[in-house]
Design an enzyme around this catalytic site. Structure first.
Site, PDB file in Angstrom:
ATOM      1  CG  HIS A 145      -2.132   0.786   1.163  1.00 51.36           C
ATOM      2  ND1 HIS A 145      -2.529   1.757   0.428  1.00 51.36           N
ATOM      3  CD2 HIS A 145      -2.812   1.143   2.195  1.00 51.36           C
ATOM      4  CE1 HIS A 145      -3.359   2.312   0.616  1.00 51.36           C
ATOM      5  NE2 HIS A 145      -3.715   2.135   1.890  1.00 51.36           N
ATOM      6  CG  HIS A 169      -4.118   0.362  -8.401  1.00 48.47           C
ATOM      7  ND1 HIS A 169      -5.425   0.276  -7.935  1.00 48.47           N
ATOM      8  CD2 HIS A 169      -3.732   1.367  -7.348  1.00 48.47           C
ATOM      9  CE1 HIS A 169      -5.768   1.241  -6.805  1.00 48.47           C
ATOM     10  NE2 HIS A 169      -4.482   1.749  -6.236  1.00 48.47           N
ATOM     11  CG  ASP A 202       3.044   4.451  -4.126  1.00 49.21           C
ATOM     12  OD1 ASP A 202       3.143   5.507  -3.605  1.00 49.21           O
ATOM     13  OD2 ASP A 202       2.299   3.452  -3.796  1.00 49.21           O
TER      14      ASP A 202
HETATM   15  N1  ACO Z   1       4.668  -7.112 -10.363  1.00 50.18           N
HETATM   16  C1  ACO Z   1       4.747  -8.121 -11.099  1.00 50.18           C
HETATM   17  N2  ACO Z   1       3.566  -9.005 -11.295  1.00 50.18           N
HETATM   18  C2  ACO Z   1       2.524  -8.379 -10.585  1.00 50.18           C
HETATM   19  C3  ACO Z   1       2.450  -7.225  -9.803  1.00 50.18           C
HETATM   20  C4  ACO Z   1       3.590  -6.485 -10.286  1.00 50.18           C
HETATM   21  N3  ACO Z   1       3.820  -5.244  -9.366  1.00 50.18           N
HETATM   22  N4  ACO Z   1       1.137  -6.731  -9.561  1.00 50.18           N
HETATM   23  C5  ACO Z   1       0.538  -8.056  -9.965  1.00 50.18           C
HETATM   24  N5  ACO Z   1       1.099  -9.023 -10.538  1.00 50.18           N
HETATM   25  C6  ACO Z   1       0.627 -10.154 -11.371  1.00 50.18           C
HETATM   26  C7  ACO Z   1       0.381 -11.021 -10.235  1.00 50.18           C
HETATM   27  O1  ACO Z   1       1.629 -11.944  -9.890  1.00 50.18           O
HETATM   28  C8  ACO Z   1      -0.771 -11.956 -10.738  1.00 50.18           C
HETATM   29  O2  ACO Z   1      -0.178 -12.530 -11.646  1.00 50.18           O
HETATM   30  P1  ACO Z   1      -0.789 -14.221 -11.721  1.00 50.18           P
HETATM   31  O3  ACO Z   1      -2.126 -14.159 -12.328  1.00 50.18           O
HETATM   32  O4  ACO Z   1       0.117 -14.848 -13.032  1.00 50.18           O
HETATM   33  O5  ACO Z   1      -0.903 -14.727 -10.565  1.00 50.18           O
HETATM   34  C9  ACO Z   1      -1.545 -10.894 -11.434  1.00 50.18           C
HETATM   35  O6  ACO Z   1      -0.549  -9.562 -11.762  1.00 50.18           O
HETATM   36  C10 ACO Z   1      -2.837 -10.203 -10.757  1.00 50.18           C
HETATM   37  O7  ACO Z   1      -2.001  -9.846  -9.325  1.00 50.18           O
HETATM   38  P2  ACO Z   1      -2.856  -9.638  -8.126  1.00 50.18           P
HETATM   39  O8  ACO Z   1      -1.766  -9.962  -6.885  1.00 50.18           O
HETATM   40  O9  ACO Z   1      -4.005 -10.852  -7.976  1.00 50.18           O
HETATM   41  O10 ACO Z   1      -3.359  -8.254  -7.798  1.00 50.18           O
HETATM   42  P3  ACO Z   1      -4.002  -7.316  -6.613  1.00 50.18           P
HETATM   43  O11 ACO Z   1      -5.046  -6.566  -7.478  1.00 50.18           O
HETATM   44  O12 ACO Z   1      -4.256  -8.570  -5.395  1.00 50.18           O
HETATM   45  O13 ACO Z   1      -2.689  -6.544  -6.227  1.00 50.18           O
HETATM   46  C11 ACO Z   1      -1.116  -4.985  -6.062  1.00 50.18           C
HETATM   47  C12 ACO Z   1      -2.729  -5.113  -6.382  1.00 50.18           C
HETATM   48  C13 ACO Z   1      -1.134  -5.286  -4.388  1.00 50.18           C
HETATM   49  C14 ACO Z   1      -1.266  -3.326  -6.081  1.00 50.18           C
HETATM   50  C15 ACO Z   1      -0.179  -5.416  -6.829  1.00 50.18           C
HETATM   51  O14 ACO Z   1      -0.257  -5.073  -7.964  1.00 50.18           O
HETATM   52  C16 ACO Z   1       1.257  -5.283  -6.239  1.00 50.18           C
HETATM   53  O15 ACO Z   1       1.813  -5.969  -5.354  1.00 50.18           O
HETATM   54  N6  ACO Z   1       1.845  -4.087  -6.901  1.00 50.18           N
HETATM   55  C17 ACO Z   1       3.241  -3.675  -6.184  1.00 50.18           C
HETATM   56  C18 ACO Z   1       2.947  -2.952  -5.005  1.00 50.18           C
HETATM   57  C19 ACO Z   1       2.734  -1.815  -5.290  1.00 50.18           C
HETATM   58  O16 ACO Z   1       3.024  -0.785  -6.127  1.00 50.18           O
HETATM   59  N7  ACO Z   1       1.760  -1.190  -4.479  1.00 50.18           N
HETATM   60  C20 ACO Z   1       0.988   0.247  -4.437  1.00 50.18           C
HETATM   61  C21 ACO Z   1      -0.304   0.119  -4.878  1.00 50.18           C
HETATM   62  S1  ACO Z   1      -0.916   1.712  -4.955  1.00 50.18           S
HETATM   63  C22 ACO Z   1      -1.245   2.344  -3.339  1.00 50.18           C
HETATM   64  O17 ACO Z   1      -1.440   1.796  -2.512  1.00 50.18           O
HETATM   65  C23 ACO Z   1      -1.105   3.765  -3.558  1.00 50.18           C
END
Ligand code: ACO
Length: 436
Positions: free
Chosen positions: A268, A307, A363
């Site tokens: 987050h 996201h 971010d």
């Molecule tokens: N890098 C690589 N792969 C990713 C990323 C990433 N940043 N984010 C998602 N994926 C992939 C997952 O591995 C998954 O792949 P799969 O279907 O092969 O298993 C798919 O994309 C879906 O990902 P989920 O984890 O199910 O997506 P979710 O909606 O739960 O997560 C989140 C969203 C937590 C923001 C995620 O994208 C992440 O971890 N990003 C990196 C951290 C980040 O930048 N957070 C800031 C968010 S914005 C904020 O809070 C202001």
């Protein structure tokens, strides 16, 4: 059969149900009537992480993640970032409308005169170790504020709620700046009421021996834009924590401390810190392709990408990128920007990211600006918490007066052991246990 209904047949019993649809949703409680016999509790929806559950009707922030749209109270984020200020945006979030000139002057004046904190807060700050993470200090200091304002517990009184909201918006920057000064072993700087909201914050962060700190207008405005962009984001992890804690009628300081704790995680608000560590680890544009391969192999996540809601370019990331250019004109170009740009370029073309709709989020570039301003990475989530205070408070205020809201209490699907008899210690079998 009504047009705005959902017809459901329970194949266990053959029974048909008609469930009303309103505002694109069904009431989960309607499922409770679906039972197999008189002893059945009724059907529940199972939704870990709230993937498809609307927990509130809200009129604060609108997001269309597919189209990359973000609006506060109907106003597009692009217009607010360009024309508004943080305090005006905070007023908009809390009261629902942009203030008139007089109302804005009064609001700014009131917030400005609430920026000081009780002197005892200093001793609280001093009690932390020299290397304490500033986010931990901020969370603790916000929680501690509730002890200075015991009347904050009277959450059913509108005037009292508003007073605490003003105090929080005004004092969080002071606590945040003092957490930073503590980590540097520097004396705490008192607020300067002649400066604007972000100018004063810069003064509390960076003023040294000079009698008066004069903020650079470009940096002051850049911070204003960043604060507008971070002010709210509807029912995200921390906002739902704010509402959840508020639903038990806890005071807003305690609720906001909880929301800030939720924000601190790397998935987050802690992500901007993680982005900078990632860019520093990569260190060189030539190493970007190899890093992307590791991400695709599932070894790492590309921080600042992806996201839960945006399946398109985060509109805030676009504005932040422009703001970064203005900041670098003053501070000089951050060498990690090239790594970030290359990472973004490769990721936006790569099938792995394209098919998963992974775009840069808010971010991805904000950390580069914070670093250019001279902030250590540990301060990044704190920089997120300062402006989000207005959004948390707007969400809290909406929640506490919503007649539909009760104490937040999710259901669970119990999957543990059936009833069993207590086993005396001498009869227990030794086995490897993992905490679950
Ligand atoms: N890098 C690589 N792969 C990713 C990323 C990433 N940043 N984010 C998602 N994926 C992939 C997952 O591995 C998954 O792949 P799969 O279907 O092969 O298993 C798919 O994309 C879906 O990902 P989920 O984890 O199910 O997506 P979710 O909606 O739960 O997560 C989140 C969203 C937590 C923001 C995620 O994208 C992440 O971890 N990003 C990196 C951290 C980040 O930048 N957070 C800031 C968010 S914005 C904020 O809070 C202001």
């Amino acid at each position: 059969m009504g047009a705005d209904t959902l017809s459901v047949t329970d194949n266990r019993t053959g029974q048909a149900y008609e469930i009303p649809i309103a505002e694109g949703s069904i009431r989960a409680i309607e499922l409770r009537q679906i039972t197999v016999d008189d002893d059945d509790f009724g059907l529940m929806s199972h939704d870990p992480a709230y993937l498809n559950t609307a927990s509130a009707r809200s009129s604060i922030t609108f997001i269309d993640g597919e189209r990359g749209i973000l609006r506060y109270r109907g106003y597009p984020i692009e217009q607010l970032a360009e024309q508004s200020t943080y305090l005006e945006t905070a007023y908009l979030l809390l009261f629902g409308e942009l203030p008139t000139g007089d109302a804005l002057d009064g609001w700014v004046d009131e917030i400005t005169h609430h920026t000081f904190v009780h002197e005892n807060v200093k001793s609280l700050m001093e009690a932390f170790r020299y290397d304490t993470h500033p986010m931990g200090m901020l969370i603790s200091a916000v929680a501690a504020l509730s002890t200075f304002y015991p009347e904050a517990a009277l959450v059913d009184e509108p005037a009292n709620r508003l007073l605490q909201a003003k105090r929080l918006i005004a004092k969080v920057p002071t606590l945040a700046a003092w957490a930073y000064r503590h980590s540097r072993g520097l004396p705490y700087v008192y607020p300067d009421n002649d400066l604007g909201f972000t100018g004063n914050f810069l003064s509390m962060m960076f003023r040294m021996a000079e009698p008066r700190y004069v903020p650079d207008p470009v940096l002051e405005r850049a911070l204003e834009v960043l604060f507008v962009l971070h002010a709210d984001h509807e029912q995200n992890c921390s906002a739902s924590v704010m509402r959840s804690i508020g639903s038990s009628k806890a005071d807003p300081y305690s609720a906001l401390a909880g929301a800030a704790a939720a924000l601190s995680g790397p998935l987050h608000g802690g992500a901007n810190e993680a982005v900078l560590s990632m860019l520093t680890t990569i260190g060189d544009v030539r190493k970007v392709p190899a890093y992307v391969e590791r991400v695709k192999a599932g070894e790492l996540r590309l921080m600042g990408f992806g996201h839960r809601v945006y399946k398109n370019y985060d509109p805030r990331a676009r504005i932040i990128k422009e703001t970064a250019d203005a900041v670098f004109e003053v501070t000089g170009r951050n060498p990690l920007l090239d790594v970030a740009l290359e990472l973004e370029k490769i990721a936006l073309e790569d099938e792995y990211f394209v098919s998963r709709k992974l775009y840069p989020n808010v971010d991805f570039y904000s950390g580069l600006i914070y670093e250019a301003l001279g902030l250590p990475t540990a301060m990044f989530p704190v920089m997120f918490a300062i402006p989000r205070t207005a959004g948390w408070l707007a969400q809290w205020l909406e929640g506490v007066v919503d007649p539909e809201q009760k104490i937040a209490r999710p259901r669970q699907l119990y999957v543990g052991a059936d009833e069993r008899d207590y086993v005396p210690v001498e009869d227990r079998v030794s086995r490897e246990l993992v905490a679950v």
